[in-house]
Design a protein around this motif. Structure first.
Motif, PDB file in Angstrom:
ATOM      1  N   ASP A   1     -25.371 -44.243 -24.707  1.00 44.37           N
ATOM      2  CA  ASP A   1     -26.231 -45.429 -24.715  1.00 44.37           C
ATOM      3  C   ASP A   1     -25.817 -46.336 -23.563  1.00 44.37           C
ATOM      4  OD1 ASP A   1     -28.153 -47.250 -25.375  1.00 44.37           O
ATOM      5  OD2 ASP A   1     -27.368 -47.748 -27.358  1.00 44.37           O
ATOM      6  N   THR A   2     -26.816 -46.844 -22.836  1.00 44.96           N
ATOM      7  CA  THR A   2     -26.589 -47.754 -21.715  1.00 44.96           C
ATOM      8  C   THR A   2     -27.306 -49.068 -21.986  1.00 44.96           C
ATOM      9  OG1 THR A   2     -26.418 -45.921 -20.139  1.00 44.96           O
ATOM     10  CG2 THR A   2     -26.885 -48.105 -19.231  1.00 44.96           C
ATOM     11  N   VAL A   3     -26.601 -50.179 -21.792  1.00 46.84           N
ATOM     12  CA  VAL A   3     -27.209 -51.497 -22.011  1.00 46.84           C
ATOM     13  C   VAL A   3     -26.853 -52.410 -20.847  1.00 46.84           C
ATOM     14  CG1 VAL A   3     -27.213 -51.364 -24.529  1.00 46.84           C
ATOM     15  CG2 VAL A   3     -25.218 -52.280 -23.356  1.00 46.84           C
ATOM     16  N   ASN A   4     -27.719 -53.390 -20.620  1.00 49.67           N
ATOM     17  CA  ASN A   4     -27.460 -54.420 -19.615  1.00 49.67           C
ATOM     18  C   ASN A   4     -26.741 -55.588 -20.278  1.00 49.67           C
ATOM     19  OD1 ASN A   4     -28.726 -53.234 -17.279  1.00 49.67           O
ATOM     20  ND2 ASN A   4     -30.701 -53.627 -18.274  1.00 49.67           N
ATOM     21  N   VAL A   5     -25.673 -56.042 -19.654  1.00 52.23           N
ATOM     22  CA  VAL A   5     -24.865 -57.137 -20.182  1.00 52.23           C
ATOM     23  C   VAL A   5     -25.048 -58.340 -19.260  1.00 52.23           C
ATOM     24  CG1 VAL A   5     -22.580 -57.840 -20.960  1.00 52.23           C
ATOM     25  CG2 VAL A   5     -23.232 -55.414 -21.021  1.00 52.23           C
ATOM     26  N   SER A   6     -25.607 -59.430 -19.792  1.00 50.68           N
ATOM     27  CA  SER A   6     -25.941 -60.607 -18.987  1.00 50.68           C
ATOM     28  C   SER A   6     -25.002 -61.765 -19.310  1.00 50.68           C
ATOM     29  CB  SER A   6     -27.380 -61.033 -19.260  1.00 50.68           C
ATOM     30  OG  SER A   6     -27.645 -62.305 -18.707  1.00 50.68           O
ATOM     31  N   PRO A   7     -24.521 -62.468 -18.287  1.00 48.08           N
ATOM     32  CA  PRO A   7     -23.675 -63.645 -18.565  1.00 48.08           C
ATOM     33  C   PRO A   7     -24.430 -64.742 -19.303  1.00 48.08           C
ATOM     34  CG  PRO A   7     -24.229 -63.507 -16.223  1.00 48.08           C
ATOM     35  CD  PRO A   7     -24.673 -62.217 -16.847  1.00 48.08           C
ATOM     36  N   ALA A   8     -25.758 -64.761 -19.170  1.00 49.62           N
ATOM     37  CA  ALA A   8     -26.540 -65.801 -19.852  1.00 49.62           C
ATOM     38  C   ALA A   8     -26.446 -65.690 -21.366  1.00 49.62           C
ATOM     39  CB  ALA A   8     -28.000 -65.716 -19.411  1.00 49.62           C
ATOM     40  N   LEU A   9     -26.127 -64.482 -21.881  1.00 43.16           N
ATOM     41  CA  LEU A   9     -26.053 -64.260 -23.330  1.00 43.16           C
ATOM     42  C   LEU A   9     -24.628 -64.024 -23.804  1.00 43.16           C
ATOM     43  CD1 LEU A   9     -29.141 -61.864 -23.667  1.00 43.16           C
ATOM     44  CD2 LEU A   9     -29.068 -64.337 -24.076  1.00 43.16           C
ATOM     45  N   SER A  10     -23.658 -64.398 -22.992  1.00 44.67           N
ATOM     46  CA  SER A  10     -22.262 -64.124 -23.322  1.00 44.67           C
ATOM     47  C   SER A  10     -21.713 -65.109 -24.341  1.00 44.67           C
ATOM     48  CB  SER A  10     -21.406 -64.170 -22.058  1.00 44.67           C
ATOM     49  OG  SER A  10     -21.304 -65.514 -21.584  1.00 44.67           O
ATOM     50  N   GLN A  11     -20.562 -64.763 -24.886  1.00 47.51           N
ATOM     51  CA  GLN A  11     -19.929 -65.616 -25.890  1.00 47.51           C
ATOM     52  C   GLN A  11     -19.595 -67.009 -25.352  1.00 47.51           C
ATOM     53  OE1 GLN A  11     -16.465 -66.468 -25.922  1.00 47.51           O
ATOM     54  NE2 GLN A  11     -16.140 -67.132 -28.030  1.00 47.51           N
ATOM     55  N   PRO A  12     -19.013 -67.156 -24.147  1.00 49.17           N
ATOM     56  CA  PRO A  12     -18.751 -68.513 -23.650  1.00 49.17           C
ATOM     57  C   PRO A  12     -20.025 -69.335 -23.463  1.00 49.17           C
ATOM     58  CG  PRO A  12     -17.479 -66.894 -22.402  1.00 49.17           C
ATOM     59  CD  PRO A  12     -18.443 -66.130 -23.252  1.00 49.17           C
TER      60      PRO A  12
ATOM     61  N   GLY B   1     -23.677 -67.623 -37.049  1.00 46.88           N
ATOM     62  CA  GLY B   1     -24.822 -66.743 -37.226  1.00 46.88           C
ATOM     63  C   GLY B   1     -25.398 -66.122 -35.980  1.00 46.88           C
ATOM     64  N   VAL B   2     -25.512 -66.893 -34.915  1.00 46.10           N
ATOM     65  CA  VAL B   2     -26.101 -66.411 -33.672  1.00 46.10           C
ATOM     66  C   VAL B   2     -25.022 -65.635 -32.908  1.00 46.10           C
ATOM     67  CG1 VAL B   2     -27.331 -67.076 -31.578  1.00 46.10           C
ATOM     68  CG2 VAL B   2     -27.621 -68.408 -33.676  1.00 46.10           C
ATOM     69  N   THR B   3     -25.396 -64.499 -32.314  1.00 43.81           N
ATOM     70  CA  THR B   3     -24.374 -63.575 -31.819  1.00 43.81           C
ATOM     71  C   THR B   3     -24.493 -63.282 -30.337  1.00 43.81           C
ATOM     72  OG1 THR B   3     -23.218 -61.528 -32.380  1.00 43.81           O
ATOM     73  CG2 THR B   3     -25.620 -61.395 -32.185  1.00 43.81           C
ATOM     74  N   HIS B   4     -23.370 -62.880 -29.758  1.00 46.56           N
ATOM     75  CA  HIS B   4     -23.304 -62.389 -28.381  1.00 46.56           C
ATOM     76  C   HIS B   4     -23.098 -60.877 -28.363  1.00 46.56           C
ATOM     77  CE1 HIS B   4     -19.252 -62.981 -29.824  1.00 46.56           C
ATOM     78  NE2 HIS B   4     -18.837 -62.099 -28.938  1.00 46.56           N
ATOM     79  N   LEU B   5     -22.984 -60.267 -29.535  1.00 47.09           N
ATOM     80  CA  LEU B   5     -22.766 -58.822 -29.633  1.00 47.09           C
ATOM     81  C   LEU B   5     -24.066 -58.062 -29.367  1.00 47.09           C
ATOM     82  CD1 LEU B   5     -20.522 -58.630 -32.839  1.00 47.09           C
ATOM     83  CD2 LEU B   5     -19.792 -58.618 -30.446  1.00 47.09           C
TER      84      LEU B   5
ATOM     85  N   ASP C   1     -13.869 -46.017 -38.937  1.00 46.57           N
ATOM     86  CA  ASP C   1     -15.289 -45.667 -38.911  1.00 46.57           C
ATOM     87  C   ASP C   1     -16.086 -46.951 -38.680  1.00 46.57           C
ATOM     88  OD1 ASP C   1     -14.295 -43.251 -39.698  1.00 46.57           O
ATOM     89  OD2 ASP C   1     -15.450 -43.110 -41.557  1.00 46.57           O
ATOM     90  N   GLY C   2     -17.149 -46.878 -37.882  1.00 45.49           N
ATOM     91  CA  GLY C   2     -17.962 -48.075 -37.743  1.00 45.49           C
ATOM     92  C   GLY C   2     -19.038 -47.978 -36.697  1.00 45.49           C
ATOM     93  N   GLU C   3     -19.964 -48.966 -36.740  1.00 42.71           N
ATOM     94  CA  GLU C   3     -21.004 -49.070 -35.731  1.00 42.71           C
ATOM     95  C   GLU C   3     -20.400 -49.683 -34.466  1.00 42.71           C
ATOM     96  OE1 GLU C   3     -21.453 -52.667 -38.517  1.00 42.71           O
ATOM     97  OE2 GLU C   3     -21.111 -50.506 -38.727  1.00 42.71           O
ATOM     98  N   VAL C   4     -20.999 -49.386 -33.324  1.00 43.33           N
ATOM     99  CA  VAL C   4     -20.428 -49.770 -32.031  1.00 43.33           C
ATOM    100  C   VAL C   4     -21.298 -50.854 -31.387  1.00 43.33           C
ATOM    101  CG1 VAL C   4     -19.741 -48.951 -29.745  1.00 43.33           C
ATOM    102  CG2 VAL C   4     -19.455 -47.456 -31.747  1.00 43.33           C
ATOM    103  N   TYR C   5     -20.631 -51.905 -30.897  1.00 40.07           N
ATOM    104  CA  TYR C   5     -21.293 -53.000 -30.192  1.00 40.07           C
ATOM    105  C   TYR C   5     -20.624 -53.214 -28.835  1.00 40.07           C
ATOM    106  CZ  TYR C   5     -23.033 -54.479 -34.848  1.00 40.07           C
ATOM    107  OH  TYR C   5     -23.615 -54.529 -36.080  1.00 40.07           O
ATOM    108  N   ILE C   6     -21.333 -53.885 -27.947  1.00 36.46           N
ATOM    109  CA  ILE C   6     -20.735 -54.432 -26.734  1.00 36.46           C
ATOM    110  C   ILE C   6     -20.430 -55.900 -27.000  1.00 36.46           C
ATOM    111  CG2 ILE C   6     -21.031 -54.944 -24.289  1.00 36.46           C
ATOM    112  CD1 ILE C   6     -20.753 -51.968 -24.936  1.00 36.46           C
ATOM    113  N   ASP C   7     -19.180 -56.278 -26.801  1.00 38.14           N
ATOM    114  CA  ASP C   7     -18.730 -57.652 -26.986  1.00 38.14           C
ATOM    115  C   ASP C   7     -18.791 -58.340 -25.616  1.00 38.14           C
ATOM    116  OD1 ASP C   7     -17.445 -60.008 -27.485  1.00 38.14           O
ATOM    117  OD2 ASP C   7     -15.735 -59.140 -28.526  1.00 38.14           O
ATOM    118  N   ASN C   8     -19.820 -59.154 -25.411  1.00 38.67           N
ATOM    119  CA  ASN C   8     -20.122 -59.753 -24.118  1.00 38.67           C
ATOM    120  C   ASN C   8     -19.396 -61.088 -23.967  1.00 38.67           C
ATOM    121  OD1 ASN C   8     -21.234 -60.861 -21.823  1.00 38.67           O
ATOM    122  ND2 ASN C   8     -23.324 -60.967 -22.598  1.00 38.67           N
TER     123      ASN C   8
END
Length: 646
Positions: A46-57, A72-76, A131-138
Motif C-alpha cells: 500500500d502506498t499513501v501520500n503523507v502531507s505536512p498539512a495533516l500532520s500531528q503538529p 477524536g480527530v486524527t493524524h493517522l 497483531d494489528g491494523e497498520v497506520y502511517i503516523d504522520n
C-alpha cells in the motif's frame, strides 16, 4: 626510565601474532556482512501520500487556535494492511525522520502499541511485535514537503471507501476477508471495527452509514460557526475523525481520547455503525463523544466537560428531527431548582445533574436561535487570537468572560440570567458590565424559556443588519451576519417599493455583488439599481429553526460613515431636521455609547454646519467591519441604523 612488567610484554606479543595471522594467514579478505533476507509477502502493498498539512503538529496547533480540545480527530492514515505477530513489513525510504509506522491492536485503548520510524534513504524492515491494523503516523513539520511512502507485507485488510465502493462491494469484503478487522473511510470519518460485529449487527448499508457520519460531523462544525468560506481559524479541520471499537479495554461506555474516539464496553459498537441507532433517538452516545472534539475552550467552565459536550448532541438530535433530550427535565428538576432563592443555588455544585445543567446553555439557544453559538464562536476565536491576555483565562474566569461577551453580542445584560442559574457574578465583572447598562436590555424572562414554551425570544439579536444608501451612486449597500444566509435554505429576498429586486441564498446571488469578510463573518452586498429619495427598501430573511424577519428602510437625508483607517464616525443630517424638537441621535458600538445628540447639542462629538447640513463626527478606534449602531429619535418612535466600519 619506566619499568615494563612481564605480562605487558606477553600481551604485546600475542597481539602481534593475532594481527599477523589475521592479515597474512586468512584464506579470503574480510568484507561487509551479507544483507539479511526477511520473509516479506510481496503480494500485499500500500502506498499513501503523507502531507505536512495533516500532520500531528499541525493538527495540535489547528485545534488550539480553533479553541477545540485535542480529541477524536486524527493524524493517522489507515493502510489496507493487517500484520500478525512475528511477520515482517518493508518500509520504503521516507526522506524525513518524522514519519512512523504504527501497528495498532484494536482492543487496546492506547493507540499504536508498536511504533517504528521510517528510514531516511533506504528500505527498513520491521518485525511485528503484535497483531494489528497498520497506520502511517504522520508527524511531519510544517517546513517538510509531502512524500509518498510504501509499506509491503502482512495481509490484505479490507477498506471500504465512500464514493469508491458499493454496498455489495462491502458485503463481499466481509465474506472474503482473511483478517479480523475492516476500515470504513469517508471524507470526514474513519471507522475501524471487527468484521464479526458488522455481520452480527446486520450492517449492509455502509454508504448510508458513512454519509450519515459525514452529515453529523458537518452539523457539529456548523453549530460552532466553522465554514470553508471564512478565515483559517474559523474553518473546519481537514483531518478525519477516527472511531475505533476498542471494547472492554476502553473507558466508560464510550470515550474521547487523543486522536481517536472509542467504545468502552463490548456491546455498544452498534450505536456507531447501525444507522437505526445513529440516526434515531438512541444515537446520543456517539453524538456525545463527537461533541467532546468540538466543545470550545470558552465554554469549558469548571466541571462542565460532560455538560457542554451535550450542546452538540442536542443540536444533532434536533437536526435529525427528534427534538430535545431534556423535555421531561424542565418541570421535574430544572424549574424547581430555578424557583429557589438565588442564595440557595449552586450551579457548579451537586444540586443539578449533568442534563439539568445543560438547560442553562440550551435556554440561550432557545432564546437567541442558531446564530447565537455561531456568532459567539467567531467573537471568541478572534478574541483569543487578537487579545490573548484578556480572553485566554483560566476555567474560573471563563464564565465571567462569557457573561460579558455574550451580553455584548446579544444586547442583553445576562448577569441576572446567570445569577438566576446560581452562577456568581464577580465584582470585577459588575464593574465592566456597568459601563454598558444604558445600552443593554434586561435578561428577565429568559430563564422561563423551555422546550415546552418560549416566554422571551430574540433571534434578531445584535443589530447586525445595516442598510446604507450611497447618494453619489444612488444605490444601496447592505450588510449582515454571515450566518443568516450561509447555507441552502438560508436566504434574504430584497424588494424596492414592494417589487422583487433579487435574492441571496447560500451567500450567492445572480443579481447582487456579494462579498464576505472572512475574519469577522460579515456579508456586504451592493445593488445595481439606482434609487431616489423616498424609495422603500425591504429585506426578508428566511432560515430553518428561526422565524422569517423583515427589515425596512426608506431612503432619507441622513447619511452615516465609519472608517477604521481614520478611526472616525460621521453622521450627516439636514439642519432643519437637526433643529427639530423631536430629533435625538445616539451612536453605539460593542456596548459603548460613543456620542449622543439632543436639543440641538451633541455630547462627546464635534458638530459643524456645511451647506444646510449638520456634520456630526467623532474620533473613535474601530476595527474593520466593526458595527456602529445609530439610533435616531422620531415623534412616533426610533429609527435604528447600522453601519459597518470600512
Amino acid at each position: 626510565m619506566n619499568t615494563i612488567k612481564r605480562y605487558h610484554i606477553i600481551g604485546y606479543l600475542f597481539a602481534y601474532i593475532w594481527i599477523f595471522s589475521g592479515n597474512v594467514l586468512a584464506s579470503t579478505p574480510p568484507g561487509p556482512p551479507p544483507i539479511p533476507e526477511y520473509p516479506i509477502n510481496e503480494d500485499v502493498t500500500d502506498t499513501v501520500n503523507v502531507s505536512p498539512a495533516l500532520s500531528q503538529p499541525q493538527l495540535v496547533n489547528a485545534m488550539h487556535t480553533k479553541l477545540r480540545p485535542n480529541r477524536g480527530v486524527t493524524h493517522l492514515i489507515p493502510l489496507s494492511i493487517y500484520v500478525k505477530e512475528g511477520e515482517y513489513l518493508r518500509l520504503s525510504p521516507a526522506g524525513f525522520g518524522n514519519i512512523y509506522l504504527c501497528i495498532n491492536h484494536l482492543t487496546k485503548k492506547a493507540l499504536c502499541e508498536q511504533r517504528v520510524s521510517f528510514n531516511y534513504t533506504t528500505d527498513y524492515y520491521v518485525k511485528a511485535a503484535i497483531d494489528g491494523e497498520v497506520y502511517i503516523d504522520n508527524r511531519l513539520k510544517e517546513s517538510d514537503t509531502a512524500v509518498a511512502v510504501t509499506v509491503t507485507g502482512g495481509h490484505n485488510m479490507p477498506v471500504f471507501n465512500l464514493n469508491k465502493h458499493t454496498d455489495n462491494d462491502f458485503l463481499s469484503m466481509l465474506d472474503d476477508a482473511t483478517v479480523p478487522n475492516i476500515h470504513l473511510i469517508s471524507d470526514k470519518m474513519i471507522i475501524t471495527g471487527p468484521i464479526a460485529k458488522f455481520k452480527q449487527y446486520g450492517v449492509t448499508n455502509p454508504t448510508e452509514l458513512m454519509q450519515s457520519w459525514d452529515n453529523i460531523v458537518t452539523w457539529g462544525q456548523q453549530h460552532y460557526g466553522f465554514s470553508a468560506d471564512l478565515s483559517t481559524i474559523h474553518q473546519p479541520v481537514a483531518n478525519k475523525l477516527l472511531f475505533l471499537d476498542v471494547g472492554d479495554e476502553g473507558a466508560g461506555s464510550m470515550f474521547a481520547g487523543n486522536y481517536h474516539l472509542g467504545t468502552g464496553v463490548d456491546y455498544v459498537f452498534n450505536r456507531v455503525i447501525d444507522t437505526d441507532f445513529l440516526n434515531g433517538t438512541r444515537g446520543w452516545g456517539p453524538w456525545h463523544e463527537y461533541g467532546h472534539t468540538l466543545q470550545p475552550r470558552y465554554l469549558q467552565f469548571s466541571g462542565m466537560t460532560e455538560v457542554t459536550t451535550n450542546i452538540t448532541s442536542q443540536k444533532i438530535r434536533q437536526t435529525l428531527g427528534h427534538g430535545s433530550n431534556i423535555v421531561s427535565r424542565w418541570d421535574n428538576t430544572i424549574f424547581p431548582y430555578l424557583d429557589k432563592p438565588n442564595a440557595e443555588k449552586d450551579f457548579f455544585g451537586s444540586q443539578l445533574g449533568l442534563f439539568d445543567k445543560l438547560g442553562l446553555f440550551w435556554q440561550l439557544d432557545l432564546t437567541f436561535g442558531p446564530r447565537f453559538y455561531q456568532r459567539m464562536s467567531v467573537i471568541m476565536r478572534n478574541g483569543y487570537q487578537e487579545l490573548p491576555t484578556i480572553f485566554d483565562v483560566d476555567q474560573n474566569k471563563r464564565v465571567q468572560l462569557f457573561i460579558e461577551q455574550a451580553s455584548l453580542a446579544t444586547g442583553y445584560d445576562l448577569r441576572e440570567y446567570f445569577k438566576h442559574w446560581g452562577v456568581p457574578v464577580t465584582g470585577e465583572t459588575n464593574i465592566v458590565m456597568n459601563r454598558y447598562a444604558h445600552y443593554l436590555q434586561p435578561s428577565t424572562g429568559i430563564w422561563e424559556n423551555s422546550d415546552l414554551s418560549i416566554t422571551k425570544q430574540d433571534h434578531e439579536f445584535g443589530e447586525d443588519v445595516a442598510i446604507h444608501y450611497r447618494p453619489k451612486t444612488k444605490q444601496i449597500q447592505f450588510a449582515y451576519d454571515y450566518f443568516r444566509t450561509w447555507l441552502p435554505e438560508h436566504k434574504v429576498t430584497v424588494y424596492v417599493n414592494n417589487r422583487y429586486l433579487g435574492e441571496i441564498e447560500n451567500n450567492q446571488s445572480d443579481e447582487f455583488d456579494v462579498h464576505v469578510d472572512p475574519s469577522h463573518a460579515i456579508v456586504t452586498v451592493a445593488t445595481k439599481k439606482r434609487l431616489t429619495k423616498g424609495d422603500k427598501i425591504k429585506l426578508v430573511f428566511e432560515a430553518p429553526h428561526t422565524n422569517t424577519v423583515t427589515y425596512k428602510q426608506r431612503v432619507n437625508n441622513i447619511r452615516m460613515w465609519s472608517n477604521s483607517e481614520k478611526d472616525k464616525i460621521t453622521v450627516k443630517v439636514k439642519r432643519s431636521r437637526f433643529n427639530n424638537d423631536n430629533f435625538t441621535l445616539k451612536a453605539y458600538s460593542n456596548g459603548y455609547r460613543i456620542f449622543n445628540c439632543e436639543n440641538r447639542v451633541c455630547e462627546n462629538a464635534d458638530v459643524r454646519i456645511n451647506n444646510g447640513n449638520v456634520i456630526i463626527s467623532k474620533q473613535y478606534q474601530l476595527r474593520p467591519n466593526q458595527p456602529v449602531s445609530i439610533v435616531v429619535g422620531k415623534a412616533n418612535g426610533e429609527l435604528h441604523n447600522v453601519v459597518y466600519a470600512k
